[in-house]
Design a protein around this motif. Structure first.
Motif, PDB file in Angstrom:
ATOM      1  N   ALA A  11       9.501 -73.179  -1.184  1.00 58.56           N
ATOM      2  CA  ALA A  11      10.415 -73.732  -2.734  1.00 58.56           C
ATOM      3  C   ALA A  11       9.785 -75.168  -2.716  1.00 58.56           C
ATOM      4  CB  ALA A  11      12.009 -73.894  -2.532  1.00 58.56           C
ATOM      5  N   ASN A  12      10.519 -76.041  -2.019  1.00 57.92           N
ATOM      6  CA  ASN A  12       9.570 -77.920  -2.155  1.00 57.92           C
ATOM      7  C   ASN A  12       8.694 -77.468  -2.500  1.00 57.92           C
ATOM      8  OD1 ASN A  12      12.143 -78.471  -1.387  1.00 57.92           O
ATOM      9  ND2 ASN A  12      11.826 -79.263   0.144  1.00 57.92           N
ATOM     10  N   LEU A  13       7.317 -76.885  -1.614  1.00 52.03           N
ATOM     11  CA  LEU A  13       5.888 -77.012  -2.044  1.00 52.03           C
ATOM     12  C   LEU A  13       6.067 -76.379  -4.058  1.00 52.03           C
ATOM     13  CD1 LEU A  13       2.800 -77.418  -1.274  1.00 52.03           C
ATOM     14  CD2 LEU A  13       2.923 -74.922  -0.520  1.00 52.03           C
ATOM     15  N   GLU A  14       6.209 -74.988  -3.830  1.00 56.44           N
ATOM     16  CA  GLU A  14       6.234 -74.654  -5.139  1.00 56.44           C
ATOM     17  C   GLU A  14       6.764 -75.680  -6.365  1.00 56.44           C
ATOM     18  OE1 GLU A  14       7.810 -70.985  -8.344  1.00 56.44           O
ATOM     19  OE2 GLU A  14       8.603 -70.926  -5.980  1.00 56.44           O
ATOM     20  N   PHE A  15       7.824 -76.663  -5.656  1.00 56.78           N
ATOM     21  CA  PHE A  15       8.487 -77.312  -6.543  1.00 56.78           C
ATOM     22  C   PHE A  15       7.076 -78.893  -6.785  1.00 56.78           C
ATOM     23  CE2 PHE A  15      10.381 -82.069  -7.620  1.00 56.78           C
ATOM     24  CZ  PHE A  15      11.426 -81.126  -8.914  1.00 56.78           C
ATOM     25  N   ASN A  16       7.349 -79.147  -6.366  1.00 52.77           N
ATOM     26  CA  ASN A  16       5.960 -79.855  -6.207  1.00 52.77           C
ATOM     27  C   ASN A  16       4.811 -79.577  -6.484  1.00 52.77           C
ATOM     28  OD1 ASN A  16       7.502 -81.828  -4.330  1.00 52.77           O
ATOM     29  ND2 ASN A  16       6.440 -81.334  -2.832  1.00 52.77           N
ATOM     30  N   PHE A  17       4.483 -78.218  -6.681  1.00 56.22           N
ATOM     31  CA  PHE A  17       3.313 -78.049  -6.866  1.00 56.22           C
ATOM     32  C   PHE A  17       3.236 -78.066  -8.833  1.00 56.22           C
ATOM     33  CE2 PHE A  17       0.753 -74.511  -9.546  1.00 56.22           C
ATOM     34  CZ  PHE A  17      -0.255 -75.202  -9.044  1.00 56.22           C
ATOM     35  N   LEU A  18       4.140 -77.572  -9.350  1.00 56.59           N
ATOM     36  CA  LEU A  18       4.519 -77.537 -10.734  1.00 56.59           C
ATOM     37  C   LEU A  18       5.499 -78.282 -11.345  1.00 56.59           C
ATOM     38  CD1 LEU A  18       7.678 -74.704 -10.467  1.00 56.59           C
ATOM     39  CD2 LEU A  18       4.907 -74.101 -11.483  1.00 56.59           C
ATOM     40  N   LYS A  19       5.403 -79.961 -10.433  1.00 56.72           N
ATOM     41  CA  LYS A  19       5.779 -81.528 -11.178  1.00 56.72           C
ATOM     42  C   LYS A  19       4.496 -81.406 -11.850  1.00 56.72           C
ATOM     43  CE  LYS A  19       8.794 -83.056 -11.876  1.00 56.72           C
ATOM     44  NZ  LYS A  19       9.086 -83.132 -13.291  1.00 56.72           N
ATOM     45  N   ILE A  20       2.853 -81.838 -10.791  1.00 60.09           N
ATOM     46  CA  ILE A  20       1.682 -81.893 -11.097  1.00 60.09           C
ATOM     47  C   ILE A  20       1.427 -80.791 -11.600  1.00 60.09           C
ATOM     48  CG2 ILE A  20       0.134 -81.827 -10.078  1.00 60.09           C
ATOM     49  CD1 ILE A  20       0.759 -82.226  -7.570  1.00 60.09           C
ATOM     50  N   ARG A  21       1.417 -79.565 -11.857  1.00 59.59           N
ATOM     51  CA  ARG A  21       0.824 -78.887 -13.277  1.00 59.59           C
ATOM     52  C   ARG A  21       1.770 -79.962 -14.224  1.00 59.59           C
ATOM     53  NH1 ARG A  21      -2.908 -76.509 -14.262  1.00 59.59           N
ATOM     54  NH2 ARG A  21      -3.152 -74.543 -12.367  1.00 59.59           N
ATOM     55  N   GLU A  22       2.606 -79.671 -14.425  1.00 64.07           N
ATOM     56  CA  GLU A  22       3.172 -80.615 -15.802  1.00 64.07           C
ATOM     57  C   GLU A  22       2.276 -81.831 -16.320  1.00 64.07           C
ATOM     58  OE1 GLU A  22       7.416 -82.751 -16.316  1.00 64.07           O
ATOM     59  OE2 GLU A  22       7.612 -80.693 -15.559  1.00 64.07           O
ATOM     60  N   LEU A  23       2.414 -82.838 -15.107  1.00 61.62           N
ATOM     61  CA  LEU A  23       1.490 -84.047 -15.081  1.00 61.62           C
ATOM     62  C   LEU A  23       0.432 -83.970 -15.700  1.00 61.62           C
ATOM     63  CD1 LEU A  23       3.266 -85.999 -11.775  1.00 61.62           C
ATOM     64  CD2 LEU A  23       3.918 -86.598 -14.560  1.00 61.62           C
ATOM     65  N   ASN A  25      -1.437 -81.095 -17.269  1.00 62.06           N
ATOM     66  CA  ASN A  25      -1.471 -80.494 -18.087  1.00 62.06           C
ATOM     67  C   ASN A  25      -2.200 -79.234 -18.233  1.00 62.06           C
ATOM     68  OD1 ASN A  25      -0.880 -79.582 -20.862  1.00 62.06           O
ATOM     69  ND2 ASN A  25      -2.274 -81.442 -22.063  1.00 62.06           N
ATOM     70  N   LYS A  26      -3.878 -79.425 -18.830  1.00 59.21           N
ATOM     71  CA  LYS A  26      -4.372 -78.486 -18.697  1.00 59.21           C
ATOM     72  C   LYS A  26      -5.611 -78.531 -17.547  1.00 59.21           C
ATOM     73  CE  LYS A  26      -3.282 -77.346 -23.287  1.00 59.21           C
ATOM     74  NZ  LYS A  26      -4.705 -76.551 -24.575  1.00 59.21           N
ATOM     75  N   ALA A  27      -5.626 -79.772 -17.143  1.00 56.39           N
ATOM     76  CA  ALA A  27      -6.348 -80.436 -15.974  1.00 56.39           C
ATOM     77  C   ALA A  27      -6.201 -79.220 -15.157  1.00 56.39           C
ATOM     78  CB  ALA A  27      -6.242 -81.922 -15.335  1.00 56.39           C
ATOM     79  N   LYS A  28      -7.406 -78.393 -14.062  1.00 57.19           N
ATOM     80  CA  LYS A  28      -7.298 -77.984 -13.305  1.00 57.19           C
ATOM     81  C   LYS A  28      -6.432 -78.688 -12.009  1.00 57.19           C
ATOM     82  CE  LYS A  28     -11.693 -75.030 -14.496  1.00 57.19           C
ATOM     83  NZ  LYS A  28     -12.465 -74.289 -14.079  1.00 57.19           N
TER      84      LYS A  28
END
Length: 203
Positions: A11-23, A25-28
């Motif tokens: 769950a923490n891994l998912e939270f961190n991944f989604l935070k990076i995704r937010e930061l 934006n559309k970059a891979k």
């Protein structure tokens, strides 16, 4: 005797991944899972990240590439290390991408009659001085790759040497050099490719 172990919170891994995704934006986002995902469990972590929507993975060894593929991972896998021409099986994996570090890599690929076509990224040394071609040779290397019938150029990248140090001037120097390289390369490219340099601290 007690043995150390790591308890990984998905769950923490998912939270961190989604935070990076937010930061970003559309970059891979390519997750670096070399060295057993830095001790976190390469297969388990990679499968979880796949379900979260990661764009691909990075590994250092051909064995790691094979292990990911054999575990069912079909996202793109970028092999960051030297191409292992002795482990020919990995050269034919459909989702494998290999790094060109020097002109010799191109020559070996072109001379290998068993290689039909492989995907590659070209690594440029913008200041880390670990691996990659000299920045001044970028255009020559690109032309050699584009002239090859056995190589499909998918990307160009570099790596920050000290992005975690906000007082270090090399961060901006590397970034500005990489942007100049992109500007020079784009006119010679017929197809869109990926350009990447940012590591975790660079975000």
């Amino acid at each position: 005797m007690l043995k150390p172990y790591a308890n990984i919170n998905i769950a923490n891994l998912e939270f961190n991944f989604l935070k990076i995704r937010e930061l970003v934006n559309k970059a891979k986002i390519y997750a670096v899972v070399k060295a057993n995902a830095y001790g976190h469990g390469m297969i388990e972590v990679s499968k979880a990240l796949t379900s979260f929507g990661v764009d691909g993975f990075c590994v250092a060894l051909s064995e790691e590439l094979s292990n990911l593929y054999e575990s069912g991972i079909r996202k793109p896998i970028l092999h960051l290390g030297k191409i292992d021409f002795d482990n020919k099986e990995v050269l034919y994996l459909e989702n494998a991408i290999f790094t060109i570090h020097e002109e010799r890599d191109i020559n070996i690929i072109n001379e290998n009659i068993n290689i039909k076509r492989i995907h590659v990224h070209l690594k440029i040394d913008t200041g880390m001085t670990r691996m990659g071609i000299d920045a001044n040779k970028t255009l020559r290397m690109i032309n050699l790759i584009l002239d090859s019938k056995k190589i499909n150029l998918k990307g160009v990248y570099s790596h920050f040497s000290s992005s975690e140090d906000l007082e270090c001037s090399s961060f901006n120097e590397q970034y500005n050099l990489f942007v100049k390289i992109i500007d020079k390369l784009n006119p010679s490219l017929k197809e869109k490719i990926d350009f990447h340099i940012t590591n975790s601290a660079g975000i």
